[in-house]
Design an enzyme around this catalytic site. Structure first.
Site, mmCIF file in Angstrom:
data_model
loop_
_atom_site.group_PDB
_atom_site.id
_atom_site.type_symbol
_atom_site.label_atom_id
_atom_site.label_comp_id
_atom_site.label_asym_id
_atom_site.label_seq_id
_atom_site.Cartn_x
_atom_site.Cartn_y
_atom_site.Cartn_z
ATOM 1 N N CYS A 36 0.671 0.192 -1.445
ATOM 2 C CA CYS A 36 -0.665 0.719 -1.149
ATOM 3 C C CYS A 36 -1.594 -0.402 -0.670
ATOM 4 C CB CYS A 36 -1.199 1.389 -2.413
ATOM 5 S SG CYS A 36 -2.958 1.754 -2.393
ATOM 6 N N CYS A 39 -4.906 -0.688 -2.476
ATOM 7 C CA CYS A 39 -4.699 -1.275 -3.810
ATOM 8 C C CYS A 39 -4.698 -2.794 -3.726
ATOM 9 C CB CYS A 39 -3.377 -0.800 -4.416
ATOM 10 S SG CYS A 39 -3.276 0.976 -4.698
#
Length: 111
Positions: A36, A39
């Site tokens: 991600c 993230c």
């Protein structure tokens, strides 16, 4: 003094009850994944915020690929997802890579 590498603690299903659900101290649980990009962008900001609030809240990181049951239990529909617990109760959830200001607002609102 060196960099505090333990400012954010890795968490899995096995330790969730004792570390978060059964504690009175506020906890911010961040659900993330290595693949991600938001993230990865969030992590340095999260570390700064975790240092700033170190006396008030414990910050945990959960890899959704390693702990899918916990991610499901916490209702993660996307990553990153931040779940703020106060007295073992889920008080707030935010999805997406929050800015430093948004993270401070989330914590200030509930601590």
């Amino acid at each position: 003094m060196g960099k505090d590498v333990n400012i954010i603690t890795d968490l899995d299903e096995n330790r969730f009850e004792q570390e978060v659900a059964n504690r009175h101290e506020p906890a911010l649980v961040v659900l993330k994944a290595d693949w991600c990009r938001p993230c990865r962008i969030l992590m340095p900001t999260l570390e700064e915020v975790a240092r700033h609030y170190a006396e008030q809240v414990k910050v945990y990181r959960v890899d959704i690929n390693e702990s899918p049951a916990l991610a499901g239990r916490l209702g993660a529909r996307g990553v990153p997802t931040m779940c703020l617990f106060v007295d073992g109760t889920l008080e707030a959830t935010r999805v997406g890579a929050l800015s430093r200001v948004q993270l401070h607002q989330l914590l200030d609102e509930h601590l």
